[in-house]
Design an enzyme around this catalytic site. Structure first.
Site, PDB file in Angstrom:
ATOM      1  N   GLY A  58      -8.048   8.482   6.849  1.00  0.00           N
ATOM      2  CA  GLY A  58      -8.439   8.526   8.308  1.00  0.00           C
ATOM      3  C   GLY A  58      -9.965   9.362   8.807  1.00  0.00           C
ATOM      4  O   GLY A  58     -11.056   8.965   7.593  1.00  0.00           O
TER       5      GLY A  58
ATOM      6  N   GLY B 110     -11.428   4.576   2.060  1.00  0.00           N
ATOM      7  CA  GLY B 110     -12.370   4.114   2.821  1.00  0.00           C
ATOM      8  C   GLY B 110     -13.710   3.984   4.363  1.00  0.00           C
ATOM      9  O   GLY B 110     -14.257   3.561   4.033  1.00  0.00           O
TER      10      GLY B 110
ATOM     11  N   GLU C 228      -0.636   6.119  -8.558  1.00  0.00           N
ATOM     12  CA  GLU C 228      -1.373   7.170  -8.228  1.00  0.00           C
ATOM     13  C   GLU C 228      -1.908   8.356  -8.550  1.00  0.00           C
ATOM     14  O   GLU C 228      -0.395   8.861  -9.305  1.00  0.00           O
ATOM     15  CB  GLU C 228      -1.349   7.226  -6.345  1.00  0.00           C
ATOM     16  CG  GLU C 228      -2.274   8.116  -5.835  1.00  0.00           C
ATOM     17  CD  GLU C 228      -1.912   8.363  -4.546  1.00  0.00           C
ATOM     18  OE1 GLU C 228      -2.365   6.977  -3.581  1.00  0.00           O
ATOM     19  OE2 GLU C 228      -2.049   9.746  -3.639  1.00  0.00           O
TER      20      GLU C 228
ATOM     21  N   ASN D  38     -10.266   0.638  -0.079  1.00  0.00           N
ATOM     22  CA  ASN D  38      -9.292   1.230   0.831  1.00  0.00           C
ATOM     23  C   ASN D  38      -9.753   1.104   2.226  1.00  0.00           C
ATOM     24  O   ASN D  38     -10.788   2.276   2.763  1.00  0.00           O
ATOM     25  CB  ASN D  38      -7.926   1.582   0.115  1.00  0.00           C
ATOM     26  CG  ASN D  38      -7.224   1.318  -0.984  1.00  0.00           C
ATOM     27  OD1 ASN D  38      -7.351   0.435  -1.536  1.00  0.00           O
ATOM     28  ND2 ASN D  38      -6.325   1.793  -0.470  1.00  0.00           N
TER      29      ASN D  38
ATOM     30  N   ASN E  59      -8.350   0.886   6.749  1.00  0.00           N
ATOM     31  CA  ASN E  59      -7.486   0.606   7.982  1.00  0.00           C
ATOM     32  C   ASN E  59      -7.647   1.262   8.760  1.00  0.00           C
ATOM     33  O   ASN E  59      -8.361   0.592   9.531  1.00  0.00           O
ATOM     34  CB  ASN E  59      -6.187   1.474   7.453  1.00  0.00           C
ATOM     35  CG  ASN E  59      -5.287   1.131   7.966  1.00  0.00           C
ATOM     36  OD1 ASN E  59      -5.233   0.156   8.930  1.00  0.00           O
ATOM     37  ND2 ASN E  59      -4.384   2.057   8.097  1.00  0.00           N
TER      38      ASN E  59
ATOM     39  N   ASP F 234       0.969  -1.085   0.543  1.00  0.00           N
ATOM     40  CA  ASP F 234       0.127  -0.096   0.064  1.00  0.00           C
ATOM     41  C   ASP F 234       0.467   0.641   0.053  1.00  0.00           C
ATOM     42  O   ASP F 234       1.645   1.856   0.737  1.00  0.00           O
ATOM     43  CB  ASP F 234      -1.155   0.082   1.680  1.00  0.00           C
ATOM     44  CG  ASP F 234      -2.260   0.880   1.267  1.00  0.00           C
ATOM     45  OD1 ASP F 234      -1.913   1.776   0.437  1.00  0.00           O
ATOM     46  OD2 ASP F 234      -2.265   1.679   2.259  1.00  0.00           O
ATOM     47  N   HIS F 235       0.636   2.177  -0.624  1.00  0.00           N
ATOM     48  CA  HIS F 235       1.215   3.453  -1.038  1.00  0.00           C
ATOM     49  C   HIS F 235       3.304   3.190  -1.057  1.00  0.00           C
ATOM     50  O   HIS F 235       3.762   3.952  -0.283  1.00  0.00           O
ATOM     51  CB  HIS F 235       1.316   4.074  -0.156  1.00  0.00           C
ATOM     52  CG  HIS F 235      -0.647   4.941   0.058  1.00  0.00           C
ATOM     53  ND1 HIS F 235      -0.403   5.498  -1.116  1.00  0.00           N
ATOM     54  CD2 HIS F 235      -1.587   4.637   0.205  1.00  0.00           C
ATOM     55  CE1 HIS F 235      -1.790   6.025  -0.529  1.00  0.00           C
ATOM     56  NE2 HIS F 235      -2.018   5.709   0.136  1.00  0.00           N
TER      57      HIS F 235
HETATM   58  P1  13P Z   1      -8.483   4.714   5.797  1.00  0.00           P
HETATM   59  O1  13P Z   1      -7.581   4.042   7.288  1.00  0.00           O
HETATM   60  O2  13P Z   1      -9.386   6.073   5.778  1.00  0.00           O
HETATM   61  O3  13P Z   1      -9.750   3.901   5.956  1.00  0.00           O
HETATM   62  O4  13P Z   1      -7.838   4.477   4.365  1.00  0.00           O
HETATM   63  C1  13P Z   1      -6.610   2.951   4.263  1.00  0.00           C
HETATM   64  C2  13P Z   1      -6.232   3.763   2.639  1.00  0.00           C
HETATM   65  O5  13P Z   1      -7.179   4.096   1.821  1.00  0.00           O
HETATM   66  C3  13P Z   1      -5.429   2.695   2.982  1.00  0.00           C
HETATM   67  O6  13P Z   1      -4.372   2.602   1.763  1.00  0.00           O
END
Ligand code: 13P
Length: 287
Positions: free
Chosen positions: A178, A209, A135, A229, A231, A84-85
């Site tokens: 976040g 998300g 991205e 996504n 998290n 991720d990223h």
């Molecule tokens: P959130 O932490 O807002 O759910 O986003 C997760 C995300 O986009 C990870 O790349």
């Protein structure tokens, strides 16, 4: 066995649903996500940030743990292990470590440099049948207590990056990582529609998300979003369940201090969050 995310996301795009990427931080997280995906018969993407990779002692450890767990838990649904990223260096490290999917986030580079680096990484990833996300337009989020609003990607730049042979594209449409601040304007659906039209049907990725209302998620899926996504929401539900367990106190006096017991409510809470998202995204039963 791990699979690239390309096929599952093309199916999601064609079937008008989205596959969840759930970020993992440790063994409990990984187990919770895998078991819930299996239970709901949903394809799933395990996301690993560079920070989480370091925390787990490196990408090789993560790949070995995830592969072994998929095997020993008898997981039959498609599972992709995705960076991720990723930085340029991190992307290469994950290709070497055995990830089945990577994200190269070149959104902070000038567009020509983002294009050059993405082009190189597409060739390296595809040589190993690994899928690659790129991205355009940086996703905002909280850093040092300040919440930066997400950028809105330029459709023409999205078209250029999509044309490099990447498998799916993260395009900023006002989404942020976040929690969303009270004055958030919502997702920019005009921009999403333009990006969708300009990028020839490539599966689009919605970052951030956590906390997006269900109606906006459904509209985003109808406009080409095939991967979402999550998290923070898993982190919040894990922390809240763990706090309640500790505050209940009495459990800690028996064998409640056993880490397997202490972490169990948090792991259960992650399962509930993942299940809710899988149902909202429409991927249940699609494996
Ligand atoms: P959130 O932490 O807002 O759910 O986003 C997760 C995300 O986009 C990870 O790349």
């Amino acid at each position: 066995m791990l699979v690239s995310a390309t096929e599952m996301l093309q199916k999601a795009r064609d079937g008008h649903y989205a596959v969840g990427q759930f970020n993992i931080n440790n063994l409990e997280w990984t187990k919770s996500v895998l078991l819930t995906a299996e239970e709901t018969k949903s394809p799933v993407i395990l996301g690993v940030s560079e920070g989480a990779g370091k925390y787990m002692t490196g990408f090789k450890t993560v790949a070995a743990m995830v592969k072994a767990m998929v095997d020993t838990l008898g997981i039959t649904v498609p599972v992709a292990l995705h960076l991720d990223h990723g930085t340029y260096e991190g992307s290469k490290a994950c290709l070497e470590a055995g990830f089945s999917s990577i994200m190269f986030d070149g959104s902070h580079y000038p567009i020509e440099e983002n294009i050059a680096k993405t082009t190189e990484l597409v060739a390296l990833a595809h040589a190993q049948s690994v899928s690659i996300e790129a991205e355009v337009g940086s996703i905002g989020g909280e850093e040092d207590g300040v919440v930066g609003m997400g950028e809105v990607a330029d459709p023409a730049e999205c078209a250029r990056i999509a044309g490099l042979g990447i498998d799916f594209l993260a395009a900023g449409i006002g989404n942020i990582h976040g929690k969303y601040p009270a004055n958030w304007k919502g997702l920019d659906f005009d921009a999403l529609a333009k990006i969708h039209n300009a990028t020839g049907g490539i599966p689009l990725v919605l970052h951030g998300g956590t906390g997006i209302p269900a109606g906006m998620i459904q509209k985003a899926i109808s406009l080409g979003v095939s991967k979402i996504n999550v998290n923070t929401e898993c982190q919040l539900s894990f922390a809240e369940a763990t706090r309640k367990y500790i505050e209940a106190g009495k459990d800690l006096q028996g064998k409640g201090f056993d880490p397997r017991k202490l972490l169990a409510p948090g792991a259960e809470a992650i399962r509930a969050t993942v299940r809710e998202k899988i149902e909202l995204f429409g991927s249940a039963g699609k494996a």
